[in-house]
Design an enzyme around this catalytic site. Structure first.
Site, short mmCIF file in Angstrom:
data_model
loop_
_atom_site.label_atom_id
_atom_site.label_comp_id
_atom_site.label_asym_id
_atom_site.label_seq_id
_atom_site.Cartn_x
_atom_site.Cartn_y
_atom_site.Cartn_z
N ARG A 1 0.69 -1.34 -0.04
CA ARG A 1 0.04 0.13 -0.04
C ARG A 1 0.93 1.29 0.05
NH1 ARG A 1 -3.61 -2.99 -1.42
NH2 ARG A 1 -5.44 -3.39 -0.41
N HIS B 1 -1.04 0.12 -10.08
CA HIS B 1 -1.68 -0.86 -8.84
C HIS B 1 -2.21 -1.87 -9.57
CE1 HIS B 1 -3.81 -1.03 -4.71
NE2 HIS B 1 -3.50 -2.14 -5.18
P1 NAP Z 1 -1.71 -11.81 5.00
O1 NAP Z 1 -1.74 -13.29 4.58
O2 NAP Z 1 -2.40 -11.42 5.87
O3 NAP Z 1 -0.21 -11.61 5.28
C1 NAP Z 1 0.27 -10.32 5.88
C2 NAP Z 1 1.72 -10.70 6.50
O4 NAP Z 1 2.07 -9.59 7.06
C3 NAP Z 1 1.74 -11.94 7.88
O5 NAP Z 1 2.95 -12.69 7.38
C4 NAP Z 1 1.69 -11.13 8.83
O6 NAP Z 1 2.30 -11.81 9.92
C5 NAP Z 1 2.57 -10.07 8.55
N1 NAP Z 1 2.31 -8.60 9.47
C6 NAP Z 1 1.13 -8.20 9.72
N2 NAP Z 1 1.35 -6.97 10.38
C7 NAP Z 1 2.69 -7.32 10.88
C8 NAP Z 1 3.56 -6.10 11.89
N3 NAP Z 1 3.05 -5.28 12.41
N4 NAP Z 1 4.80 -6.71 11.99
C9 NAP Z 1 5.22 -7.66 11.26
N5 NAP Z 1 4.51 -8.36 10.26
C10 NAP Z 1 3.28 -8.10 10.33
O7 NAP Z 1 -2.08 -10.78 3.60
P2 NAP Z 1 -1.65 -11.01 2.33
O8 NAP Z 1 -2.56 -11.89 1.57
O9 NAP Z 1 -0.30 -11.83 2.13
O10 NAP Z 1 -1.53 -9.66 1.48
C11 NAP Z 1 -0.71 -8.73 1.95
C12 NAP Z 1 -1.06 -7.38 1.52
O11 NAP Z 1 -0.56 -7.16 0.17
C13 NAP Z 1 -2.59 -6.96 1.49
O12 NAP Z 1 -2.86 -6.61 2.88
C14 NAP Z 1 -2.70 -5.74 0.52
O13 NAP Z 1 -2.34 -4.49 1.19
C15 NAP Z 1 -1.52 -6.04 -0.21
N6 NAP Z 1 -2.03 -6.33 -1.67
C16 NAP Z 1 -1.62 -5.58 -2.84
C17 NAP Z 1 -2.21 -5.81 -4.00
C18 NAP Z 1 -1.80 -5.20 -5.08
O14 NAP Z 1 -2.29 -5.06 -6.36
N7 NAP Z 1 -0.62 -4.15 -5.11
C19 NAP Z 1 -2.78 -6.93 -4.37
C20 NAP Z 1 -3.22 -7.74 -3.19
C21 NAP Z 1 -2.83 -7.41 -1.92
P3 NAP Z 1 1.77 -13.04 10.67
O15 NAP Z 1 2.28 -13.93 9.45
O16 NAP Z 1 2.70 -13.38 11.83
O17 NAP Z 1 0.34 -12.92 10.71
#
Ligand code: NAP
Length: 317
Positions: free
Chosen positions: A232, A280
């Site tokens: 983001r 994006h």
């Molecule tokens: P996810 O499965 O919820 O994974 C989030 C990861 O971040 C987990 O490993 C979590 O730790 C870690 N995390 C969260 N808060 C943290 C903190 N304070 N300190 C350290 N680690 C932290 O999410 P995802 O499905 O992989 O997606 C990640 C993000 O990608 C989304 O939230 C979105 O913003 C972004 N995204 C972007 C696009 C784009 O087109 N650009 C598309 C899709 C998604 P734990 O493993 O310990 O829970």
């Protein structure tokens, strides 16, 4: 069963049609202003407060994306709009992990193989040898080791990069997973990022992660490191990146997400020579995969089964 679909652009018809093919018994409607009628399930993207007003029979809210900051707000300020006791469910992969692995691998390999330098040379009409990089000199740090971060980290590992990753909590896999060095929590942050040549951000946007890509972090990376931000825009302190590019601490950045989207025409990133901008697109929501996942979860809930992907609003993801 009633399913209500909301999108800020009002273009819900393709989702209505597609969801109806999976859930033939459901009454599916697109939201119109003033619609406060009962619904069993809400399927939405970036809702306004009116859509989220408590509704009779509501059992779950499905977000049409992996990140839920569009529902909870950057600092969790939207959490109080959620109807109490109704789970918010995010997309899990649904075709995004492969897209993300392709995008990040392409950007990382471009820097590693110096294609950015050859692009610049071509613009000057220069035929000039560049000493190749060594993979051992290119450690990659991936912030976020969730659904997308873990998939991306494994793709980079398959190209031979030394990969470290950072997550919030320690899980069952210990300090290594598939050859990837794992770190967690505030205590593990420095060990993950110190000396990294490529920094990839795949954290969710929460009050804890906003502005995480800042001068303090850039100073811990190797001199001439590269940034790939695909999570983001509000993760990045933009002025800190511009300063780090000026000083050479950051040699290049590939940015897919921005604080203001579309990126305003007068934004300095457009004119920064070593910034690559994409609108994006690193991982799009694919309708077929998305609808199949949501329909499958609705069917499971109707059978009284547990589902995955439920967001913890206090954690913010
Ligand atoms: P996810 O499965 O919820 O994974 C989030 C990861 O971040 C987990 O490993 C979590 O730790 C870690 N995390 C969260 N808060 C943290 C903190 N304070 N300190 C350290 N680690 C932290 O999410 P995802 O499905 O992989 O997606 C990640 C993000 O990608 C989304 O939230 C979105 O913003 C972004 N995204 C972007 C696009 C784009 O087109 N650009 C598309 C899709 C998604 P734990 O493993 O310990 O829970």
């Amino acid at each position: 069963m009633d399913i209500l679909i909301y999108s800020p652009d009002g273009k819900t018809a393709p989702y209505e049609t597609s969801l109806a093919e999976h859930l033939r018994e459901a009454n599916i409607r697109g939201w119109q202003p003033g619609d406060a009628a009962p619904a069993d399930y809400l399927v939405l993207w970036k809702p306004n407060a009116e859509v989220l007003l408590p509704r009779a029979r509501l059992k779950a809210i499905f977000n049409l994306g992996a990140g839920v900051d569009g529902v909870l707000g950057t600092r969790g300020e939207g959490a109080h709009h959620l109807p109490p006791g109704v789970p918010l469910v995010r997309l899990e992969d649904a075709g995004m992990a492969d897209q993300m692995a392709q995008y990040v691998s392409a950007a990382a390999l471009r820097y590693f193989r110096r294609l950015d330098v050859f692009d610049a040379q071509q613009a000057q009409g220069q035929w000039k040898f560049q000493k190749p990089n060594r993979l051992t000199d290119f450690p990659v740090a991936v912030l976020g080791y969730g659904t997308l971060g873990a998939h991306v980290a494994k793709a980079l590992k398959a190209f031979g990069f030394p990969v470290r990753a950072w997550r919030r909590s320690q899980r069952g896999e210990g300090m290594h997973d598939s050859g990837i060095e794992l770190h967690h929590g505030d205590a593990g942050f420095d060990a993950c990022v110190s000396g990294a040549r490529i920094l990839v951000n795949l954290l969710p946007l929460t009050p804890q992660t906003e502005n995480v890509l800042n001068a303090h972090l850039f100073a811990k990376l190797a001199q001439g490191a590269f940034l790939i931000n695909v999570a983001r825009g509000a993760h990045l302190v933009e002025d800190d990146l511009l300063a780090a590019l000026d000083s050479g601490q950051i040699a290049g950045a590939t940015l897919d997400v921005f604080r203001t989207e579309p990126l305003p025409a007068d934004h300095p990133f457009w004119r920064a020579p070593r910034v690559t901008i994409t609108p994006h697109i690193s991982a799009l929501t694919l309708r077929d995969e998305t609808v199949a996942q949501i329909a499958g979860k609705i069917a499971a809930l109707e059978r009284g089964e547990a589902i995955t992907g439920i967001v913890d609003p206090t954690r913010g993801y």
